[in-house]
Design an enzyme around this catalytic site. Sequence first.
Site, PDB file in Angstrom:
ATOM      1  N   ARG A  47       0.842  -1.200   0.000  1.00 46.31           N
ATOM      2  CA  ARG A  47       0.000   0.000   0.000  1.00 46.31           C
ATOM      3  C   ARG A  47       0.874   1.246   0.000  1.00 46.31           C
ATOM      4  NH1 ARG A  47      -4.567   1.323  -1.758  1.00 46.31           N
ATOM      5  NH2 ARG A  47      -5.029  -0.857  -1.263  1.00 46.31           N
TER       6      ARG A  47
ATOM      7  N   HIS B 255      -5.400  -3.547   4.439  1.00 42.26           N
ATOM      8  CA  HIS B 255      -5.217  -2.455   3.488  1.00 42.26           C
ATOM      9  C   HIS B 255      -3.737  -2.150   3.304  1.00 42.26           C
ATOM     10  CE1 HIS B 255      -5.897   1.693   1.794  1.00 42.26           C
ATOM     11  NE2 HIS B 255      -6.803   0.992   1.144  1.00 42.26           N
ATOM     12  N   CYS B 256      -2.984  -2.255   4.383  1.00 42.59           N
ATOM     13  CA  CYS B 256      -1.544  -1.946   4.318  1.00 42.59           C
ATOM     14  C   CYS B 256      -0.794  -2.879   3.364  1.00 42.59           C
ATOM     15  CB  CYS B 256      -0.920  -2.055   5.700  1.00 42.59           C
ATOM     16  SG  CYS B 256      -1.617  -0.929   6.922  1.00 42.59           S
ATOM     17  N   MET B 257      -1.245  -4.115   3.235  1.00 41.28           N
ATOM     18  CA  MET B 257      -0.505  -5.113   2.453  1.00 41.28           C
ATOM     19  C   MET B 257      -0.926  -5.171   0.994  1.00 41.28           C
ATOM     20  SD  MET B 257      -2.281  -8.660   3.749  1.00 41.28           S
ATOM     21  CE  MET B 257      -1.966  -9.611   2.266  1.00 41.28           C
TER      22      MET B 257
END
Length: 349
Positions: free
Chosen positions: A96, A341-343
């Site tokens: 992300r 979401h970060c990944m």
Amino acid sequence: MTTPRPKDYRMPAEWAPHEATWIAWPHNAEDWPGKFQPIPWVYSEIVRHLSRVEDVNILVNDLPAEKRATQLLRRAGANMARLHFHHWATDRVWLRDSGPIFVKNTEGATAITNWKFNAWAKYDNWRRDDQIPQHVAKLYAMPEFRPEVNDHRLVLEGGSIDTNGAGVLLTTEECLLSEVQQRNPGVSREQLEAAFAEYLGIEKVLWMHRGCAGDDTHGHIDDVTRFVGENTILTAVEKNTADENHLPLAENLDRLKSARNLSGDTFDVRELPMPNPVIFDGQRLPASYANFYIANDLVLVPTFNDCHDRLALNIIAECFPEREVIGVHAVDLVWGLGTLHCMTQQEPA
């Protein structure tokens, strides 16, 4: 053409149709110290869900890594025909923030904005991650734009912004304007807004104050406030007045209630609970339901074995009635200081 603006490129909303999702396979055990063993299995489960609805591009460091990942993904029941491996070495797996931010124009053309990544102005090992957008641009022979201000290549992570796809962007002052973990020294709020206009097609920026407790990035928006529709915003709130998240999230909510869209009207602002604090090895972790990922026909939501899990899933499901909403157990994953979401990084169709 030095910027995407003359061709009317704009960053699409996450719920717009995807060509694929990009992820990087976990390999750095230091990102989950003492708890790395379950992480590849968590990734396998996430890819299993994503591969039902879209292609998944997976970065691996080398062929042995691809073979190990393939074994796990087969056992997990992923749709192997939709998985595409790329041997590009990474420092970390949080695409992300390090991956390309795609933009698209009204003619359907897609381009890449390649912002500098410097590991949240906190860590020394970021140079391999910083190469990822140009690898993708070369793979697709796609136009690539490198945002600059005063000959300074701008630092920006995808987790620090969120857009409705119609010219409005969410971010936090804590992340982009603070002198702590300072991304762009000497670059003003106005210069950042001009860059968002020039490279992402943004006409208005909604500045929230701060992110959530435990956030290693110092204030990413994707843990607290997200667009779920062109005029609908979901924002995290903490009812417990003794919790350190209570005041910052209440201020964000207050700002959103007084914010206006491009037509001068208010937004439909909806509240999302926070889970009870997730603490491991004495450290508060950035556990938040707002770190969900919107895929084709699907929304993946981090869950934490918490009494608020069901409520959060129901609230998010009300925002996406046409999509299947699935909880993914993220208590192990969040020890790496990020979740769903970060990944992930979406590639628009």
